[in-house]
Design an enzyme around this catalytic site. Structure first.
Site, PDB file in Angstrom:
ATOM      1  N   VAL A 219      30.121 -41.610  -2.976  1.00 32.22           N
ATOM      2  CA  VAL A 219      29.524 -42.716  -2.940  1.00 32.22           C
ATOM      3  C   VAL A 219      28.013 -42.437  -2.835  1.00 32.22           C
ATOM      4  CG1 VAL A 219      29.403 -44.776  -1.678  1.00 32.22           C
ATOM      5  CG2 VAL A 219      31.519 -43.818  -2.073  1.00 32.22           C
TER       6      VAL A 219
ATOM      7  N   LYS B 138      27.834 -38.887 -14.706  1.00 31.32           N
ATOM      8  CA  LYS B 138      28.088 -40.275 -14.435  1.00 31.32           C
ATOM      9  C   LYS B 138      27.508 -40.818 -12.897  1.00 31.32           C
ATOM     10  CE  LYS B 138      32.648 -40.567 -15.322  1.00 31.32           C
ATOM     11  NZ  LYS B 138      33.747 -41.189 -15.561  1.00 31.32           N
TER      12      LYS B 138
ATOM     13  N   LYS C 222      36.016 -50.923  -9.721  1.00 30.46           N
ATOM     14  CA  LYS C 222      35.669 -49.992  -9.368  1.00 30.46           C
ATOM     15  C   LYS C 222      34.394 -49.218 -10.297  1.00 30.46           C
ATOM     16  CE  LYS C 222      36.843 -45.026  -7.733  1.00 30.46           C
ATOM     17  NZ  LYS C 222      36.130 -45.222  -6.412  1.00 30.46           N
TER      18      LYS C 222
ATOM     19  N   PHE D 119      29.266 -27.235   4.507  1.00 31.71           N
ATOM     20  CA  PHE D 119      29.209 -28.450   4.781  1.00 31.71           C
ATOM     21  C   PHE D 119      30.570 -28.949   5.115  1.00 31.71           C
ATOM     22  CE2 PHE D 119      25.021 -28.765   2.415  1.00 31.71           C
ATOM     23  CZ  PHE D 119      24.253 -29.378   3.394  1.00 31.71           C
TER      24      PHE D 119
ATOM     25  N   GLU E  45      41.613 -33.876  -6.684  1.00 28.59           N
ATOM     26  CA  GLU E  45      40.992 -33.484  -7.785  1.00 28.59           C
ATOM     27  C   GLU E  45      41.092 -31.999  -8.286  1.00 28.59           C
ATOM     28  OE1 GLU E  45      39.667 -35.621  -9.774  1.00 28.59           O
ATOM     29  OE2 GLU E  45      39.301 -37.423  -8.752  1.00 28.59           O
TER      30      GLU E  45
ATOM     31  N   HIS F  61      39.637 -41.982  -2.309  1.00 29.20           N
ATOM     32  CA  HIS F  61      39.886 -41.939  -3.691  1.00 29.20           C
ATOM     33  C   HIS F  61      41.072 -40.922  -4.140  1.00 29.20           C
ATOM     34  CE1 HIS F  61      38.686 -41.800  -7.821  1.00 29.20           C
ATOM     35  NE2 HIS F  61      38.381 -40.425  -7.908  1.00 29.20           N
TER      36      HIS F  61
END
Length: 468
Positions: A195, A231, A240, A258, A273, A364
């Site tokens: 996000v 994108k 969305k 991280f 994913e 997500h």
């Protein structure tokens, strides 16, 4: 100095004529590197040759809707659609004050780098950070810039799916304008999850009609998905990512360090994913997630300490590398989505509708997994998968701690989502479906009868008592 490291991946968007000018890149992965005039992608293998021109070059060939790497010799054999894109692989400790990557990793031309270093006045950087990430790493980011004499401003924001909006973008733009950046020389840095990267990217694409930005993903989902591609976007009118742009970052810097601070649920969220790309393109990645997924989650996708540099890559390194490579193989030749037949849309036909309907109940990747789970039944109904293959994938999903069903995913919601897909995909569902483990095709002729029959079996088999 710009450090190099053995197990690293670099992806550069450059014109073929400039490939030999690429210098060694840092201990973070540099993915998309824009040229000034085109959107082709240079892709090399990850060999650690001292001479960049000695690295192996691959072509991208599309066959039956799937893009894959082939050597120039293989490219001359058989049929297929050739992309102008090529692939480079190469690149840790991004916040180490001795590492130049965070400050200069987006610069691929040595002459440009010298010119930027020689500019009068202090170097400036505007940083957008997710507020949770800021609490964990904000002080280190500040020390990094202070140690280098950089004038900087860090803007912590609550970048969650619920407030992923134009208002948040406007807030970034107001702060950027007040701080002042040179759109030619001072990229905006985005440090956070998907996000955060989307919001900062959209703000950068709007400010002065396009200010460069650099992505630093801090979640596994962003590492393998949001960071790869062009994108940007925010939610709008209950949908969305209804507003956005296609503007690739100047660079994406990847540091798995991280991921140590992520809760297990958010790590599992990212594996969705990875599993998507495994099912579409790479059986070996699927088998790695199936066998080592739980252990990788327990280790927060960190590599074990190594004594020698020649040891083979570990599961976390290999799985993230292959997930990114396969994603890039699909995105690089179709950066602006001129071709609507996209394997990367697997798991994304129903999930946007589901995710927004139950927000914030599902992450997500969890919504994507539920979508993929249902599509396994569509593929089975169509005779594309065996029962054993279907159950094996469902077992892998459960092993990764991902949901395979949700009560809100009703037949009505499925039909509504597919109707929207039909409307916005030039009159065809363009449904990516697995035709085995690690291979897939795009289908244009899946009937409503097939969808309904698959839904009945999916709901009957997987709905939990608490879903009723």
């Amino acid at each position: 100095m710009l450090h190099t490291h053995t197990h690293t991946l670099t992806q550069a968007l450059v014109q073929p004529a400039t490939l030999t000018s690429l210098h060694r890149l840092p201990p973070a992965l540099l993915l998309w590197k824009r040229s000034n005039s085109c959107s082709t992608v240079a892709m090399y293998d990850g060999s650690e040759s001292q001479n960049q021109t000695e690295q192996n070059v691959y072509n991208l060939i599309q066959t039956n809707g799937t893009w894959s790497r082939r050597s120039p010799q293989q490219s001359q054999q058989g049929e297929g659609r050739l992309s102008a894109a090529k692939m480079v692989l190469q690149c840790r400790d991004l916040l180490d004050e001795a590492n130049d990557a965070l400050l200069w990793g987006h610069v691929g031309d040595p002459e440009e780098l010298r010119a930027l270093r020689g500019r009068p006045g202090p170097v400036k950087r505007f940083v957008v950070m997710d507020e949770t990430v800021h609490a964990l790493y904000g002080a280190r980011v500040a020390r990094y810039f202070e140690a280098r004499g950089v004038a900087f401003r860090i803007l912590p924001l609550p970048t969650t799916e619920e407030n992923k909006s134009l208002e948040l973008v406007a807030q970034v733009l107001e702060e950027v304008h007040a701080f002042g950046v040179d759109r030619r020389a001072e990229p905006i840095l985005a440090i956070g999850g998907g996000v955060c990267l989307d919001v900062a990217g959209l703000a950068a694409s709007l400010y002065r009609r396009r200010t460069p930005y650099v992505r630093v993903p801090t979640t596994l989902l962003a590492y393998v998905d949001a960071s790869v591609g062009a994108k940007t976007g925010v939610n709008f009118a209950g949908g969305k990512n209804k507003l956005g742009s296609y503007v690739p970052p100047a660079a994406t810097l990847l540091d798995r360090g991280f991921l140590r601070s992520l809760p297990r649920r958010h790590l599992a969220n990212g594996t969705a994913e990875m599993l998507k790309m495994a099912l579409m393109k790479h059986r070996g990645l699927f088998e790695l997630l199936e066998a080592e997924g739980p252990a990788m989650l327990s280790s927060s996708f960190q590599s074990p300490d190594r004594v020698g540099a020649e040891e083979p890559a570990d599961a976390a390194t290999e799985s993230t590398r292959v997930a990114i490579e396969t994603m890039l193989e699909e995105l690089a030749p179709n950066l602006w989505e001129d071709d609507l037949d996209r394997l990367v849309d697997f798991g994304h036909l129903i999930s946007p509708e589901l995710e927004m309907t139950v927000l914030p109940a599902l992450l997500h990747g969890e919504a994507v997994t539920i979508d993929m789970s249902f599509m396994l039944f569509v593929a089975r109904e169509r005779g594309l998968l065996t029962a054993q293959q279907q159950q094996r994938v469902l077992g892998c999903m459960r092993g990764l701690g991902l949901p395979v069903h949700h009560a809100a995913c009703s037949l009505g919601l499925v039909r509504q989502a597919l109707a929207g897909r039909l409307k916005h995909s030039a009159g065809s569902l363009r449904m990516p479906l697995p035709t085995g483990l690690g291979r897939a095709e795009i289908f244009h002729d899946i009937s409503d009868e097939t969808v309904c029959e698959a839904y009945s079996k999916w709901n009957q088999e997987l709905s939990a008592p608490e879903d009723s």
